[in-house]
Design an enzyme around this catalytic site. Structure first.
Site, PDB file in Angstrom:
ATOM      1  N   ASP A  12       0.880  -1.172   0.125  1.00 53.67           N
ATOM      2  CA  ASP A  12      -0.038   0.120   0.042  1.00 53.67           C
ATOM      3  C   ASP A  12       0.799   1.193  -0.110  1.00 53.67           C
ATOM      4  O   ASP A  12       1.898   1.313   0.635  1.00 53.67           O
ATOM      5  CB  ASP A  12      -0.842  -0.019   1.273  1.00 53.67           C
ATOM      6  CG  ASP A  12      -2.018   0.904   1.270  1.00 53.67           C
ATOM      7  OD1 ASP A  12      -3.237   0.743   1.677  1.00 53.67           O
ATOM      8  OD2 ASP A  12      -1.725   1.999   0.829  1.00 53.67           O
ATOM      9  N   ASP A 106      -3.882   2.542  -5.094  1.00 53.24           N
ATOM     10  CA  ASP A 106      -2.621   2.651  -4.399  1.00 53.24           C
ATOM     11  C   ASP A 106      -2.512   1.224  -3.581  1.00 53.24           C
ATOM     12  O   ASP A 106      -1.531   1.422  -2.799  1.00 53.24           O
ATOM     13  CB  ASP A 106      -2.647   3.908  -3.470  1.00 53.24           C
ATOM     14  CG  ASP A 106      -3.811   3.890  -2.501  1.00 53.24           C
ATOM     15  OD1 ASP A 106      -4.604   2.826  -2.625  1.00 53.24           O
ATOM     16  OD2 ASP A 106      -3.905   4.740  -1.746  1.00 53.24           O
ATOM     17  N   GLU A 107      -3.030   0.314  -3.963  1.00 55.02           N
ATOM     18  CA  GLU A 107      -2.794  -0.691  -3.278  1.00 55.02           C
ATOM     19  C   GLU A 107      -2.933  -2.114  -4.093  1.00 55.02           C
ATOM     20  O   GLU A 107      -3.723  -2.274  -5.013  1.00 55.02           O
ATOM     21  CB  GLU A 107      -3.516  -0.948  -1.992  1.00 55.02           C
ATOM     22  CG  GLU A 107      -5.147  -1.157  -1.980  1.00 55.02           C
ATOM     23  CD  GLU A 107      -5.916  -1.353  -0.780  1.00 55.02           C
ATOM     24  OE1 GLU A 107      -5.275  -1.846   0.264  1.00 55.02           O
ATOM     25  OE2 GLU A 107      -7.114  -0.712  -0.707  1.00 55.02           O
TER      26      GLU A 107
END
Lengths: 406, 373
Positions: A12, A106-107
């Protein structure tokens, strides 16, 4: 797959939007930064750790965040920029690992099962992280464990900019002292219900009988109990399949101007239909959502014959809206969702579709693809705002901020 | 009151009309057959209020009566009995029906015939004689193309259009259309009406066993089909039929001629690889070659076939619902068919390569829009 010992890494990017902004403008480094809507109604999409100390969290209204942290620098987000960096990182991960799943901008999860023989999974994950940091200068954290749930919790613990390896067999003890809301599926409301039952920590949840959780929360209860006991067999799925597309908009000011609201809906349908047609998809279920000024949210859906035509779907959306809008109250937000998607072209109706109209759609789509979505619009939707987005059917997950997801 | 009837004969008659009975009717009594006996003539009626069928047979009776008998129990009983004469004894006071067979006695609870809905009175504004096989054939060719959309009632039946030159049968669900023109049948006056699908399904299945003419009488509200001892009465759909002639394109410069069964088999095979929901297949015509293809992106299935065909026209690529094509090709009889096209967004016309002198058949199929290749 289930019985094999798996090694799952959850990665993340820390305060991703803020980090990207700092990368572009180094003056923002080590200063409190908020990214999000700058208008009256804006919410915080991402906030730096400096602001978190003051009690700011993502999803909070920008107004409140500014009260908590007046010295913060507010930056208006730009999703195109974030997508760009997100893509770079995806490419790097793709090169290094056998199987990965991008779950949001974003992960992502990486499945390193069986890699131990060759590299040492922890070493591989650490190298990947170092590489990302070195090449992009974006801070990233990861958690490693036997399944997605524990890996994700571990990442949360590792942050900011760090890594954790939950040793095999230690999963239950690792998560036991944490608050129940650390489990990814448990939100504010469920946590509140659990707390009222006297369940505050995951340890209590682990010790409860599964049956009891089932009685209290139904099927979801079983899943919660399993997750609390570090049981999660969900696989890492490489391709993201869109099940629905949707859009919604909060007005600058709560409104009861039906004409304006309908124009907004029209613009939304126009945008979604274009996305459907570009992705060669048809929808058979449309949902309209209304949030009134008092935050009461209502939605209504309708199953329809497969379609991707503006005029057909606009008609359905208007009908649903007319049925749904029954409180004489200001409206804060409207949204449209199209689901039950299927791949294929529009079946032409001999009485309702005219050749001219179909050709018009084709020509409009062609122009939009070439020159951009907002270069060509219906006059009625000219004064409405809508986010321009990338193709939702590209296999990439939606690039909406984390707090928007339900 | 008693009457004697052969079990098999009775069963056959009940099967003729039994298709009308619905499993959960609006009125409980519609679950029954109405038995009306008058001077040795048994008239049995079944109805769902929209469609009514009656059939008649001779029986040995010792009186007259009107009684409603539960359809399901009676049919089941008759089906499980070997062929033999049965005596039905009806109590005129409480309407219990006692059936006596060689081996036993069965008692059913009937209801007074007066409670059964009245059959619409047979009044005809106009009449027409249609050969049974012609009627059966035209119904078979059109029925499959009717719509199931309850919101478009007018499309849920077959449109009968009569004038001094011909009788037209038309059916469409807005995505495809069939028109069967019967040139040898005509009336002095021009009329048109929509007959619901259910009545025609019943009519079609009963026509197989008959030869000769069917008498078709019609008025503002009902149509009556009479043949042999059977009468099928149907309420007409009180809606306006769309102007279908406007959607039949007349200028179709691209013409494909192909062996019907070869085309049908190819479409069937390719359809296996199409998306199960949309059933979309792609026809690409270039020179004397037709490429049929389908893909299901979600499942990663893909199929392609190439056929040498007789094609005159510009290169074209057009999408169709495979199910519609299969339905149409199956319901045609000639060995060769022609497909006429103009534009990928416009209707395709499927015709028998040679029209019968008494029947002109036209099938129309709307394409599916193809996005980039």
């Amino acid at each position: 797959m289930k019985n094999v010992d798996r090694i799952i890494v959850h990665m993340d990017l820390d305060t991703f939007f803020v980090s990207v902004e700092r990368l572009i403008d180094s003056r923002l480094k080590n200063k409190p930064v908020l990214v999000g809507g700058t208008s009256e109604r804006g919410v915080v999409a991402s906030c730096s750790y400096e602001t978190r100390k003051m009690g700011v969290s993502s999803g909070m209204s920008m107004k409140m965040a500014k009260q908590l942290c007046p010295e913060a620098i507010v930056v208006r987000g730009d999703s195109a920029k974030y997508s760009y960096y997100s893509k770079i990182i995806s490419e790097m991960v793709k090169e290094q690992v056998p199987l990965f799943e991008k779950t949001s901008i974003d992960e992502f999860y990486v499945d390193l099962s069986g890699m131990d023989h060759f590299f040492g999974s922890y070493k591989l994950a650490s190298e990947l992280r170092t590489k990302i940091i070195r090449e992009t200068s974006l801070p990233i954290s990861f958690g490693m464990s036997i399944n997605k749930t524990v890996a994700k919790i571990a990442t949360g613990e590792a942050k900011p900019n760090n890594q954790i390896d939950v040793k095999k067999g230690q999963e239950k003890t690792f998560i036991a002292p944490m608050l129940v809301q650390k489990i990814p599926m448990i939100g504010e409301k469920t946590a509140y219900n659990l707390n009222r039952m006297g369940v505050k920590y995951i340890k209590t949840l682990q010790e409860m009988p599964m049956k009891m959780m089932e009685n209290a929360f139904g099927k979801q209860g079983i899943v919660m109990w399993q997750k609390a006991n570090a049981i999660d067999n969900s696989p890492v799925v490489p391709h993201y399949e869109r099940k629905s597309i949707s859009t919604e908009r909060t007005f600058e000011r709560d409104s009861i101007d039906v004409k304006m609201i309908k124009n907004q809906l029209r613009a939304m349908v126009e945008q979604l239909c274009f996305e459907l047609r570009r992705g060669d998809k048809l929808t058979s279920c449309v949902t309209v959502k209304i949030r009134y000024a008092d935050f009461q949210t209502y939605s209504k859906q309708k199953y329809i014959p497969y379609s991707a035509s503006d005029h057909t779907l606009t008609q359905y959306v208007m009908d649903i809206f007319d049925k749904l809008f029954e409180r004489r109250l200001l409206i804060r937000l409207v949204g449209v969702r199209m689901s039950h998607l299927v791949g294929g072209g529009h079946q032409i109706n001999m009485f309702e579709d005219s050749v001219e109209l179909l050709k018009l759609y084709q020509a409009m789509d062609k122009m939009k693809i070439r020159f951009g979505q907002h270069k060509l619009q219906r006059a009625s939707s000219l004064h409405t705002m809508s986010l321009s987005r990338s193709n939702p059917f590209s296999g990439e997950p939606p690039s909406i901020p984390a707090h928007r997801r339900v | 009151m008693k009457f004697v009837v052969n079990s098999k004969t009775l069963l056959q008659n009940l099967q003729t009309i039994g298709g009308v009975v619905v499993s959960k009717p609006i009125l409980p009594i519609l679950d029954n057959f109405l038995f009306g006996i008058k001077e040795g003539n048994l008239k049995i009626t079944a109805t769902d209020l929209e469609t009514t069928i009656t059939t008649e047979l001779e029986v040995q009776a010792d009186g007259n009566i009107h009684v409603a008998i539960p359809s399901k129990m009676l049919m089941e009983t008759l089906r499980s009995l070997p062929d033999q004469p049965l005596t039905l004894d009806i109590d005129e006071n409480n309407f219990t029906v006692e059936i006596t067979s060689e081996t036993g006695r069965y008692k059913l609870n009937g209801e007074p015939g007066e409670d059964f809905p009245k059959t619409p009175s047979h009044t005809a504004d106009e009449s027409l004689q249609i050969p049974a096989e012609v009627l059966e054939d035209s119904i078979a060719k059109t029925l499959f193309a009717t719509s199931n959309d309850e919101l478009r009632q007018n499309l849920t039946g077959v449109f009968f259009e009569i004038d001094e030159n011909q009788l037209n049968f038309v059916a469409t669900d807005a995505n495809r259309l069939v028109r069967s023109q019967r040139l040898q049948i005509a009336s002095s006056s021009t009329t048109s009406f929509i007959v619901p699908k259910k009545a025609l399904t019943q009519l079609k299945s009963n026509l197989t066993a008959t030869t000769g003419n069917v008498q078709m009488d019609y008025n503002q509200n009902n149509v009556f089909f009479s043949f042999d001892k059977v009468k099928i009465i149907s309420r007409l759909i009180d809606e306006k039929y769309p102007d279908y002639n406007a959607v039949i394109p007349t200028d179709n410069p691209n013409k494909l001629t192909i062996d019907r069964s070869q085309f049908l088999q190819s479409v069937k095979r390719i359809a296996i690889y199409a998306n199960k929901t949309t059933q979309q297949i792609r026809l690409k015509l270039a020179g004397s070659e037709m490429t049929l293809s389908a893909e299901d992106l979600d499942m990663s299935n893909e199929g392609t076939e190439r056929l040498s065909v007789n094609y005159a026209g510009a290169d074209i690529e057009i999408g169709f619902n495979a199910r519609y094509l299969v339905d149409m090709l199956t319901n045609m009889t000639t060995s060769e068919v022609s497909l006429e096209l103009s534009d990928p967004n416009k209707a395709g016309i499927l015709l028998p390569s040679e029209q019968d002198e008494n029947e002109h058949l036209l099938m129309l199929i709307m394409p599916m829009m193809l996005n980039k290749g």
